[in-house]
Design a protein around this motif. Sequence first.
Motif, PDB file in Angstrom:
ATOM      1  N   MET A  18       7.283  -8.535 -13.882  1.00  0.00           N
ATOM      2  CA  MET A  18       7.309  -7.092 -13.774  1.00  0.00           C
ATOM      3  C   MET A  18       6.936  -6.697 -12.353  1.00  0.00           C
ATOM      4  O   MET A  18       6.097  -7.321 -11.738  1.00  0.00           O
ATOM      5  N   LYS A  19       7.544  -5.633 -11.896  1.00  0.00           N
ATOM      6  CA  LYS A  19       7.286  -5.200 -10.527  1.00  0.00           C
ATOM      7  C   LYS A  19       6.520  -3.885 -10.506  1.00  0.00           C
ATOM      8  O   LYS A  19       6.624  -3.080 -11.407  1.00  0.00           O
ATOM      9  N   HIS A  20       5.751  -3.734  -9.446  1.00  0.00           N
ATOM     10  CA  HIS A  20       4.999  -2.509  -9.207  1.00  0.00           C
ATOM     11  C   HIS A  20       5.586  -1.840  -7.974  1.00  0.00           C
ATOM     12  O   HIS A  20       6.086  -2.501  -7.074  1.00  0.00           O
ATOM     13  N   GLN A  21       5.491  -0.544  -7.911  1.00  0.00           N
ATOM     14  CA  GLN A  21       5.910   0.208  -6.732  1.00  0.00           C
ATOM     15  C   GLN A  21       4.676   0.491  -5.885  1.00  0.00           C
ATOM     16  O   GLN A  21       3.698   1.034  -6.375  1.00  0.00           O
ATOM     17  N   ILE A  22       4.761   0.108  -4.618  1.00  0.00           N
ATOM     18  CA  ILE A  22       3.667   0.398  -3.682  1.00  0.00           C
ATOM     19  C   ILE A  22       4.183   1.409  -2.674  1.00  0.00           C
ATOM     20  O   ILE A  22       5.216   1.200  -2.054  1.00  0.00           O
ATOM     21  N   ARG A  23       3.456   2.518  -2.540  1.00  0.00           N
ATOM     22  CA  ARG A  23       3.773   3.539  -1.540  1.00  0.00           C
ATOM     23  C   ARG A  23       2.721   3.469  -0.445  1.00  0.00           C
ATOM     24  O   ARG A  23       1.532   3.573  -0.711  1.00  0.00           O
ATOM     25  N   PHE A  24       3.182   3.253   0.786  1.00  0.00           N
ATOM     26  CA  PHE A  24       2.292   3.178   1.939  1.00  0.00           C
ATOM     27  C   PHE A  24       2.251   4.529   2.631  1.00  0.00           C
ATOM     28  O   PHE A  24       3.290   5.080   2.990  1.00  0.00           O
ATOM     29  N   MET A  25       1.048   5.043   2.784  1.00  0.00           N
ATOM     30  CA  MET A  25       0.841   6.326   3.434  1.00  0.00           C
ATOM     31  C   MET A  25       0.090   6.106   4.737  1.00  0.00           C
ATOM     32  O   MET A  25      -0.676   5.161   4.826  1.00  0.00           O
ATOM     33  N   PRO A  26       0.236   6.846   5.761  1.00  0.00           N
ATOM     34  CA  PRO A  26       1.003   8.086   5.855  1.00  0.00           C
ATOM     35  C   PRO A  26       2.478   7.877   6.193  1.00  0.00           C
ATOM     36  O   PRO A  26       3.204   8.847   6.354  1.00  0.00           O
ATOM     37  N   GLU A  27       2.950   6.627   6.279  1.00  0.00           N
ATOM     38  CA  GLU A  27       4.352   6.378   6.601  1.00  0.00           C
ATOM     39  C   GLU A  27       5.296   6.822   5.497  1.00  0.00           C
ATOM     40  O   GLU A  27       6.478   7.016   5.722  1.00  0.00           O
ATOM     41  N   ASP A  28       4.795   6.924   4.268  1.00  0.00           N
ATOM     42  CA  ASP A  28       5.573   7.298   3.086  1.00  0.00           C
ATOM     43  C   ASP A  28       6.736   6.329   2.869  1.00  0.00           C
ATOM     44  O   ASP A  28       7.868   6.733   2.630  1.00  0.00           O
ATOM     45  N   LYS A  29       6.421   5.042   2.953  1.00  0.00           N
ATOM     46  CA  LYS A  29       7.398   3.995   2.665  1.00  0.00           C
ATOM     47  C   LYS A  29       7.045   3.383   1.319  1.00  0.00           C
ATOM     48  O   LYS A  29       5.887   3.140   1.012  1.00  0.00           O
ATOM     49  N   CYS A  30       8.075   3.128   0.530  1.00  0.00           N
ATOM     50  CA  CYS A  30       7.878   2.605  -0.810  1.00  0.00           C
ATOM     51  C   CYS A  30       8.578   1.258  -0.932  1.00  0.00           C
ATOM     52  O   CYS A  30       9.672   1.067  -0.393  1.00  0.00           O
ATOM     53  N   ILE A  31       7.950   0.322  -1.661  1.00  0.00           N
ATOM     54  CA  ILE A  31       8.522  -1.009  -1.849  1.00  0.00           C
ATOM     55  C   ILE A  31       8.156  -1.516  -3.238  1.00  0.00           C
ATOM     56  O   ILE A  31       7.095  -1.195  -3.766  1.00  0.00           O
ATOM     57  N   ALA A  32       9.055  -2.298  -3.826  1.00  0.00           N
ATOM     58  CA  ALA A  32       8.765  -2.962  -5.090  1.00  0.00           C
ATOM     59  C   ALA A  32       8.051  -4.271  -4.777  1.00  0.00           C
ATOM     60  O   ALA A  32       8.542  -5.071  -3.983  1.00  0.00           O
TER      61      ALA A  32
END
Length: 116
Positions: free
Chosen positions: A1-15
């Motif tokens: 199963m994958k999780h979504q990670i959102r990096f702030m303040p760049e607002d980049k999202c990755i599985a």
Amino acid sequence: MKHQIRFMPEDKCIAARPGQSVLDAARIARVPIRTRCQGRAACLMCKVQIEGEGIESPTKQEQLKLGIRERNGLRLACQARVSRDGTSDITVTVPEDRLRAIIRQQLEAQEDDSLW
């Protein structure tokens, strides 16, 4: 199963896959997180703030390095690993690099300068 990670303040999202470190996920997403120890929890430069339930609990080594006893969200990106249970959204806030902050402050001060 994958999780979504959102990096702030760049607002980049990755599985991210289970067991993957936040530092490795950041590298894949091309989000800069400073480190010198190559992920051995020695330099303490990769401190980030993590929100969400998809991260494993801190190890004893990480707790000793950070001086934490309870979950307050402050983690080492090289040690924080994506949980193997379920799926959830994780938000990682990366602090601004000190040099970048100084440059940004100087540029803002120049913009406010009435002489120009």
